[in-house]
Design a protein around this motif. Structure first.
Motif: not given
Lengths: 880, 386
Positions: A700, A702-703, A706, B19, B32, B62-66, B70, B92
């Protein structure tokens, strides 16, 4: 405040008491030696004001050993025009009474009143401590404490501050220092003195930095992840493009096409190889056939050659045989010539020999003759010689014998003479025919005899007469003569000489002969050196030789000497002829050898000819040769055909370029393999990359990124808030401090001016600016003199003591200006001050005494005589 | 069923995993969470209103690597509706070689009723006689119209054609939108679409009768653009004009009001506004002008009170000048050198106020800001009980 009288009783050493009256409003000097009670008096004043009368701790005030005593101090003073009378008793009787004009205060009330009036505090219980002393603690200097300013000022600070604050009309903020302190506290919570963040602020900054670092790392990872995803997409695109297009198939097709073409070319190449080897075979066959033909031709040629060789050999043999007679004749001639030459030579030699012998003979004959003569001569000589020698031999007398005999003879002669002289001479003349015998001799005729010894003369018919020579001498002589004569006679007899004369004669003759013998011997040596026999032998030899020669000569032919050459010439001719003969014979011999060789050559040639003929002249040969020729022709035709075919094939092969085809096969094959491998590799890489990306994606990133960004933003806001706070606090602090400083400066100004007033007196005449720096709590901390600033603590002991007094006088001035009571006590002060400085200090004190009452205690009254007052001796003050 | 038309929910830009850096962590966490909650409400709505399908026009994530959690939570949030969901990737969450979609599949969390339209080919909902024509993004950014293929896309006869795309309609939307992925404005007509469901624009917007942006169902920015809705779309049959109804589903109301203060009554307005705010509000309050110390105190009290109430309240007052009145100063009861400092600070503020207020707002390090903070601090300390 002016003290007028002090009375002390039962106080330490003042058992009976001390009374000081008529104190001056200005300077009062008390003197006495050590232990005279100066300090006790000063102490009594302190105790009277500062100590609680009720405290149970004042036993030390009692005189030594008097525990029942109640020490008491009474002080009268005027302050603000009012008369004060203070009486205090301690220990036993504890009392405190203060009368102010008509007003009366007692006990603690009185003490509190005094404390408030004079600016000190009473201790809650027990003995008063320096903290309680306040203004008196500052102005009443105990022995040896003059240089200590810091604590006294601190303890008096409140009073001083009050005085000064009042003087400045309360300009200072009521709670400014609290605000400043609060600001400083808040600021210090956030940053260090050096301005680095601290506490929460520091933590926030650190967290922000850490988060930033983490975020940077994460950003990089996210970027890397994205790049890898893009790479994966590219890989996948290529993979699926290849998977659908399968580009390696086209390569394989081209590869197999090239391979086919190559196989065709290879078949042609094989054919070509066959043709080439056939052509090579044909060439070899042709070569063999040509060699065969060559063999045939060579045989023929060989036969012809052999035949020719035979003919030549035969011709040669024949030619040689023709020469034989000539050569034989030559030998014959040469032989004849040689024989002749030999004969001539023989003849010449014979003639020559004859002549030689003739000459020899002649010579010999001459020699013979000569020898004959010589021999004759020699014989003659020899004969003579022999005669002589014979004679000489007979005559020969031994010389020594001769001489002995001569000596004997002479001796005898001498003896005879002497005898004759002395001897009996018997002379006689006897008739003829008559004889007488004298002795053994018969005497006859006439003669004389000398008788030397008794001689018997016998005269026949007459009888015998004996004659005896007279005397002994005669007898001796006679005996001597007898002996000598005997010796001589025996000698002579031995020599066969009759007498000595004879012997002498014979000796002479012998000598003559010997001489002649010698002559003849010499002559004979000339004539017959080797002896006669030799001479005769020589002669006989010669004769024999002559005879021989004569015989030889007789035997020799005597050729006509004219026709003959001399021996040398003949010999030469003979040698020439011999050589020629040998030459001829050698030629003939050579010829014979040549002939034999030629004949053998002929035989060989004939044999070879026969052999060659056997080979060449076979009838089969011809046919075989013809066959071979035909075969060769055929082979040539075949070779030409092959060459044509080869050229054609080569052309075809070159046209398809097999090496290129081979490269094509490899190239297409490799390309196909490579593309397939790449394809497979790509598939593998895609698998791997997917696995990797999935693993990363599962984190994760990018999570996290962020989350971190949010955290960082919050931290940044927090840090910014702190920074804002710090800036605001800094501004506040700076403003507050600078304002406060300015205010403090204002506050300090009166004190500073007072201090400068005294300093000017103290350092009167100094060059340059004079200034004093005041710190917090109204404390002088620095002194600027001669443009040099120095910290107060760094000054010398003496200077610090002087500064201590300067400050105290200045405080006193300020207190006085503010209407506060001032009393200055100096116990044994300024002992460390040099004379010059002391003089200045005196001026200062004198000046101060104009405003303040000063009690000065000293053990050096002589130093203070110039103060315009009479020092009081302590002993004069004691109550008797 | 098919003959009764096609009713579906059009939504987009869920931005799951978004976020919010500008808010404090606690507020950001709630926002979130809100994005999952709104998906649940969408599912519930679709179920409750008998919708045939839910179409999501991109930027689901919102992103590829969540995180895996999630991803799982999103698909869990969709459980409420058992009908077909058709999702396309946006910029995204583009369907890259490795993407959040491949991970979702790998995690095996995609229910069978959820169609991930990751390739440009029709998704046929045979039970409904509907052909969904998706235009998924397979790159983060494209510069050609991914819906172009709709024009020639073959769909079974009698099937309704519904386009699903993510991008900006060329020439209509302003430039400051998310991506450069262009869309032809007349695509619906050209491709004979009954409806074109668009995403990317976070506000709700109609391009024409058949072309709509649903906007994000949960507002995520202060731009006032009618976000926070889903579109309930009904099409009675092929060729029929769709009936589109906007339904509010967003939890939070984002507001960014600006107030210019020059009189004490102006501040009262702000205080009143703050009092209206409730827990659903996310507010960015920008104050400018000037105020005295007493007003400032009142205002700050009101802000503090509101902050305790609302989801998030961010007050920007760097451009707000503090001008203490004589009364203010007197009230502080400062004397001596403190009073002196107080006057100095006041002088600094006065001279700053004379300057351009905007320039002052440019940098909070400006002398005036420091002076204002210092004055506030001093006042605070003076008013502290001794």
């Amino acid at each position: 405040m002016k003290l007028s009288a002090i009375r002390v009783h039962a106080f330490r050493q003042f058992r009976s008491g001390v009374h000081v009256t008529n104190l001056d409003a200005g300077l009062n000097i008390f003197h006495g030696p050590n232990e005279s009670g100066k300090s006790t008096l000063a102490h009594a004043i302190r105790v009277a004001f500062l100590e609680r009368h009720s405290a149970g701790t004042h036993h030390d005030l009692q005189p030594w050993g008097d525990s029942s005593a109640s020490p008491e101090v009474h002080i009268d003073f005027v302050y603000n025009g009012r008369r004060h009378q203070l009486s205090k008793q301690f220990v036993r009787t504890k009392r405190c009474d203060l009368r102010i004009d008509t007003q009366s205060l007692t006990g603690e009330e009185a003490e509190q009143y005094l404390a408030g009036m004079m600016g000190f505090s009473m201790p809650a219980r027990g003995t008063s401590r320096p903290e309680n002393w306040g203004v008196p603690g500052l102005l009443w200097i105990e022995q040896g404490e003059g240089h200590h300013l810091h604590r006294p000022v601190e303890y008096a600070h409140q009073q001083l501050q009050g005085v000064l604050g009042d003087a400045l009309g309360q300009v200072a903020s009521s709670d400014g220092d609290r605000v400043l302190h609060a600001v400083q506290q808040r600021l210090e919570a956030l940053q260090t003195r050096a301005g680095a963040p601290r506490g929460n602020y520091r933590q926030a900054v650190q967290e922000q930095e850490e988060t930033q670092a983490q975020l940077n790392e994460l950003d990089a990872r996210v970027q890397h992840y994205r790049d890898e995803v893009d790479n994966l997409a590219q890989l996948q695109a290529r993979f699926s493009s290849d998977a659908s297009e399968q580009p390696w198939r086209e390569m394989r097709r081209q590869e197999s096409e090239a391979r086919e073409k190559l196989a065709q070319a290879q078949a042609m190449r094989d054919q070509l190889t066959q043709y080439r080897s056939a052509l090579q075979g044909s060439h070899q066959t042709q070569t063999l056939l040509r060699q065969q033909l060559d063999t045939y031709r060579e045989r023929k040629e060989s036969l012809a050659a052999r035949r020719q060789a035979l003919t030549q050999a035969q011709e040669h043999a024949h030619a040689l045989s023709l020469q034989t007679p000539r050569l034989q004749a030559a030998v014959h001639d040469a032989t004849h010539a040689y024989t002749q030459a030999r004969a001539t030579l023989e003849a010449s030699r014979r003639v020559h020999t004859y002549r030689e012998k003739q000459q020899q003979l002649a010579s010999l004959q001459t020699e013979v003759a000569r020898l004959e003569q010589q021999r004759k001569q020699a014989e003659a000589v020899l004969r003579t010689l022999e005669t002589d020698q014979k004679r000489a031999a007979t005559l020969n007398v031994d010389k020594r014998e001769l001489h002995r005999l001569q000596a004997l003879h002479e001796q005898l002669q001498a003896l005879e003479i002497r005898q004759e002289t002395i001897a009996t001479r018997l002379q006689f003349d006897l008739l003829d025919g008559q004889s007488v015998e004298l002795g053994d001799h018969r005497i006859s005729g006439q003669s004389e005899r000398l008788l030397l010894d008794a001689t018997v003369l016998k005269i026949p018919g007459v009888g015998s007469l004996r004659i005896t020579p007279g005397g002994e001498d005669v007898a001796d002589l006679a005996r001597e003569r007898e002996r000598v004569t005997h010796a001589l006679q025996s000698g002579l007899q031995a020599l066969q000489a009759e007498n000595f004369q004879q012997l002498q004669q014979r000796a002479t003759e012998h000598d003559t002969l010997v001489t002649r013998i010698r002559q003849h011997q010499a002559l004979l040596a000339v004539h017959a050196p080797d002896g006669m026999a030799a001479l005769e032998r020589q002669q006989s030899e010669l004769v024999m030789r002559v005879q021989a020669l004569q015989r030889e000569c007789a035997d020799l032919d005597t050729p006509a000497p004219e026709s003959l050459p001399d021996v040398a010439t003949a010999q030469q001719a003979e040698q020439l002829a011999e050589r020629q003969l040998k030459q001829a014979e050698a030629q003939l011999q050579d010829h014979h050898v040549s002939m034999a060789t030629a004949r053998a050559a002929v035989d060989t040639a004939r044999h070879e000819c026969d052999v060659a003929a056997a080979l060449a002249d076979s009838p089969d040969n011809e046919e075989a040769e013809q066959n071979t020729l035909r075969q060769l022709h055929d082979e040539r035709a075949r070779a030409a055909s092959l060459e044509h075919q080869i050229a054609e094939l080569e052309g075809s092969i070159n046209a398809v370029r097999p090496e290129m085809l081979e490269q094509d096969v490899v190239r297409f094959g490799r390309s196909a393999t490579q593309i397939q491998e790449e394809h497979a590799e790509r598939e593998r890489a895609i698998r791997e990359m997917k696995g990797r990306l999935q693993a990363w994606g599962a984190q994760g990133l990018e999570e996290q990124q962020r989350t971190l960004q949010s955290r960082l933003a919050a931290l940044e806001r927090r840090v910014a808030d702190f920074a804002r706070q710090v800036r605001a606090l800094t501004l506040l602090r700076d403003l507050l401090s600078s304002r406060r400083q300015a205010l403090t400066r204002e506050l300090h100004e009166p004190l500073r001016r007072r201090m400068l007033h005294y300093l000017d007196v103290l350092f009167g005449g100094s060059d340059g600016a004079l200034d004093v720096v005041l710190g917090d709590g109204l404390m002088p901390v620095g002194l600027t003199r001669n443009d040099t600033q120095a910290a107060l603590d760094a000054l010398s002991f003496g200077a610090r003591e002087q500064m201590g007094l300067v400050a105290r006088l200045a405080y006193a001035d300020l207190l006085k200006e503010a209407g506060q009571p001032t009393l200055i006590m100096l116990d044994d002060a300024l002992v460390h001050t040099d004379a010059t400085r002391l003089a200045h200090m005196k001026r200062m004190l004198y000046d101060a005494a104009d405003r303040h009452q000063i009690l000065l205690f000293t053990c050096h009254p002589e130093k203070w005589r110039d103060m315009g007052v009479t020092p009081r001796a302590m002993r004069d003050l004691l109550v008797s | 069923m098919a003959s009764s038309g096609f009713r579906f929910v059009h939504t987009a830009d869920w931005q799951i995993g978004r976020q919010y850096q500008r808010f404090e962590p606690e507020d950001a966490a709630a926002l979130f969470e809100a994005r999952f909650a709104v998906v649940q409400r969408i599912a519930d709505y679709a179920a409750q209103h008998d919708c045939d399908a839910v179409l999501v026009a991109g930027d689901v994530f919102d992103a590829q690597t969540v995180s895996e959690r999630t991803v799982r939570r999103l698909f869990n949030a969709m459980h409420g509706f058992g009908g077909p969901w058709v999702l396309i990737p946006g910029n995204h969450d583009a369907a890259l070689a490795e993407s959040v979609w491949t991970r979702a599949r790998q995690l095996d969390v995609v229910p069978p009723n959820v169609h991930l339209a990751l390739a440009a080919q029709p998704v046929l909902l045979h039970d409904l006689d509907v052909a969904i024509l998706p235009a998924p993004l397979t790159q983060r950014r494209t510069h050609h119209d991914l819906t172009a293929w709709f024009d020639h896309a073959q769909t079974p006869d009698g099937y309704m054609r519904v386009g699903l795309a993510h991008g900006s309609v060329s020439g209509i939307l302003s430039d400051d939108i998310d991506s450069a992925n262009p869309l032809a404005p007349d695509r619906a007509a050209r491709a004979r679409l009954d409806y074109l469901a668009l995403g990317d624009w976070h506000g709700m917007r109609s391009i024409d009768a058949r072309t709509w942006y649903s906007g994000t169902p949960e507002t995520d920015r202060f731009r006032n653009n009618e976000s926070g809705h889903l579109l309930d779309v009904s099409i009675s049959g092929p060729g029929a004009t769709p009936r589109v109804r906007a339904v509010r589903v967003g939890q939070y109301v984002w507001d960014a009001p600006q107030f210019q203060l020059s009189m004490p009554t102006d501040a009262e307005q702000v205080v009143d506004y703050l009092q209206t705010l409730g827990p659903e509000h996310v507010v960015s309050l920008v104050l400018s002008g000037h105020l005295d110390l007493a007003t400032q105190r009142r205002l700050l009290d009101a802000v503090a009170a509101a902050q305790a109430r609302v989801r998030a309240l961010d007050v920007e007052m760097d451009a707000l000048a503090l001008q203490p009145t004589d009364d203010d100063i007197a009230a502080l009861q400062a004397d001596g050198y403190v009073a002196d400092v107080l006057h100095t600070l006041r002088g600094m503020l006065a001279s700053a106020s004379a300057q351009d207020a905007a320039a002052m707002a440019q940098s909070n390090t400006a002398e005036a800001v420091v002076a204002r903070d210092a004055l506030a601090l001093l006042a605070e300390i003076l008013q502290e009980p001794q």
